[in-house]
Write an enzyme that holds these catalytic residues in place. Structure first.
Site, mmCIF file in Angstrom:
data_model
loop_
_atom_site.group_PDB
_atom_site.id
_atom_site.type_symbol
_atom_site.label_atom_id
_atom_site.label_comp_id
_atom_site.label_asym_id
_atom_site.label_seq_id
_atom_site.Cartn_x
_atom_site.Cartn_y
_atom_site.Cartn_z
ATOM 1 N N LYS A 188 0.859 -1.177 0.000
ATOM 2 C CA LYS A 188 0.000 0.000 0.000
ATOM 3 C C LYS A 188 0.900 1.234 0.000
ATOM 4 O O LYS A 188 1.707 1.430 0.912
ATOM 5 C CB LYS A 188 -0.881 -0.015 1.242
ATOM 6 C CG LYS A 188 -1.778 1.204 1.344
ATOM 7 C CD LYS A 188 -2.760 1.053 2.481
ATOM 8 C CE LYS A 188 -3.603 2.295 2.645
ATOM 9 N NZ LYS A 188 -4.528 2.159 3.787
ATOM 10 N N ARG A 198 -10.747 9.686 1.989
ATOM 11 C CA ARG A 198 -10.536 10.313 3.306
ATOM 12 C C ARG A 198 -11.650 11.285 3.660
ATOM 13 O O ARG A 198 -11.957 11.481 4.828
ATOM 14 C CB ARG A 198 -9.158 10.970 3.360
ATOM 15 C CG ARG A 198 -8.065 9.918 3.364
ATOM 16 C CD ARG A 198 -6.674 10.510 3.481
ATOM 17 N NE ARG A 198 -5.671 9.459 3.312
ATOM 18 C CZ ARG A 198 -4.382 9.675 3.166
ATOM 19 N NH1 ARG A 198 -3.922 10.913 3.183
ATOM 20 N NH2 ARG A 198 -3.544 8.671 3.011
ATOM 21 N N ARG A 210 1.296 9.889 5.969
ATOM 22 C CA ARG A 210 1.412 8.463 6.248
ATOM 23 C C ARG A 210 2.713 7.853 5.705
ATOM 24 O O ARG A 210 2.829 6.640 5.590
ATOM 25 C CB ARG A 210 0.223 7.718 5.638
ATOM 26 C CG ARG A 210 -1.142 8.187 6.093
ATOM 27 C CD ARG A 210 -2.140 7.033 6.041
ATOM 28 N NE ARG A 210 -3.522 7.430 5.993
ATOM 29 C CZ ARG A 210 -4.207 7.965 7.006
ATOM 30 N NH1 ARG A 210 -3.605 8.200 8.165
ATOM 31 N NH2 ARG A 210 -5.476 8.281 6.862
ATOM 32 N N LYS A 241 -2.139 -1.626 -3.889
ATOM 33 C CA LYS A 241 -3.028 -0.472 -3.807
ATOM 34 C C LYS A 241 -2.220 0.816 -3.832
ATOM 35 O O LYS A 241 -1.249 0.898 -3.080
ATOM 36 C CB LYS A 241 -3.806 -0.581 -2.496
ATOM 37 C CG LYS A 241 -4.596 0.650 -2.141
ATOM 38 C CD LYS A 241 -5.233 0.465 -0.800
ATOM 39 C CE LYS A 241 -5.882 1.773 -0.416
ATOM 40 N NZ LYS A 241 -6.367 1.778 0.920
ATOM 41 N N SER A 267 -10.216 5.401 -4.617
ATOM 42 C CA SER A 267 -11.188 6.481 -4.799
ATOM 43 C C SER A 267 -10.732 7.535 -5.806
ATOM 44 O O SER A 267 -11.535 8.032 -6.595
ATOM 45 C CB SER A 267 -11.491 7.119 -3.441
ATOM 46 O OG SER A 267 -10.309 7.621 -2.840
#
Ligand code: PBG
Length: 316
Positions: A188, A198, A210, A241, A267
């Protein structure tokens, strides 16, 4: 030296029957899982219908529709009423995802219920783990993730999917749940393509970013090391991802590992196509099918995608 005119590749492109016969990559609703958000209040999204919030009640109606359309599985996220520093809403018995799981597992035994296991939707600071001395503390977090995974399974989850990117989280969960299928979000990336998620999950980090736990977009060898770890720790499936900007990573993982492979068409990938279609720049349906086909061609067996429901309805 071309073998033309002996060879003419256009011969097999002449009719749609021929093209169908020789297509190397299939795409069907059986390959797709639909992410769903469960929250205290409903919130529709006219621009991005796949990124709506459902209540426990309305998620049941939504799943009724998905089952009717032939969608075989969903991925559940929770947006809790209240957050705290530890993210306790993730594992409490009457948490939002646990409540949804009880309602759904009783009603739809044939629908695969996958849960995202992470703390970011539940923590006040929006990070995927607990903060100790200003840093996300790995080893304290994996215990809480294991607790969350157990609470999901007790409430009716069929499959769990940890998305936090802590080291050792698959082992921590596996120790508690020896027989539950586990899809590891092994690879990820720290990606800009999570923006719309988010918003709907209310999980943007309140400070920093992150990059201390999600992967650097420039790395692919490290992706293979992440997968190797998760295999050794007991993952049943691996995931890459986002999907479209990382098709080479999907291919590399597919070539190296025998486990079934998932991709998350995130998304931002969905929102880009929706926005371009709304602006009249491209045809959404064609662009979506092309994107999902490319993700399958790169090596994904299954795809988590906000198009799952719309794709199923296009086939009707
Ligand atoms: C939770 C999580 C995220 C996504 C899936 N699980 C967001 C993040 O890491 O910030 C993103 C999915 C999407 O953008 O569709 N950790």
């Amino acid at each position: 030296m071309s073998s033309f005119p002996v060879t003419r590749l256009r011969r097999l492109r002449q009719t749609s029957v021929l093209r169908d016969f020789v297509r190397e990559t299939s795409l069907s609703v059986d390959d797709l899982l639909m992410p769903l958000f469960v929250a205290p209040q409903q919130l529709r999204n006219a621009r991005l219908p796949g990124l709506a919030r459902h209540t426990v009640e309305s998620v049941v109606t939504e799943c009724e529709e998905l089952v009717r359309l032939g969608v075989k599985g969903v991925l559940l996220f929770g947006v809790p009423e209240e957050k705290d520093d530890e993210g306790s809403g993730a594992w409490i018995d009457d948490g939002i995802v646990q409540s949804a799981l009880r309602a759904l597992s009783a009603r739809f035994p044939e629908l695969l219920l996958v849960t995202d296991v992470c703390l970011c939707e539940y923590t006040t600071h929006g990070h995927c783990g607990v903060i100790v001395h200003g840093e996300v503390d790995n080893d304290a977090t994996i215990e809480l993730l294991a607790r969350t995974a157990v609470s999901h399974v007790e409430a009716g989850a069929d499959v769990i999917a940890p998305s936090d990117m802590m080291d050792g989280r698959v082992a921590a969960i596996r120790e508690q749940l020896p027989t539950t299928p586990l899809i590891a979000y092994s690879v990820k990336y720290a990606s800009a393509f999570y923006g719309p998620f988010r918003e709907v999950a209310d999980s943007a980090p309140a400070f920093g970013d992150r990059r201390g736990y999600q992967m650097d977009p420039g790395n692919v060898r490290e992706a293979l090391r992440e997968c190797e770890q998760d295999v050794l720790e007991g993952a049943d499936m691996l995931m890459v991802k986002p999907a479209l900007p990382y098709l080479d990573v999907l291919r590399a993982v597919r070539d190296r590992f025998e486990l079934p492979l998932a991709a998350y068409n995130v998304s931002g990938e969905y929102a880009m196509v929706k926005a371009a279609a709304a602006a009249g720049d491209l045809d959404e349906q064609a662009a979506a099918i092309e994107s999902l086909t490319a993700i399958r061609r790169a090596g994904a067996d299954v795809i988590f995608t906000y198009w799952a429901k719309e794709f199923a309805s296009w086939l009707c």
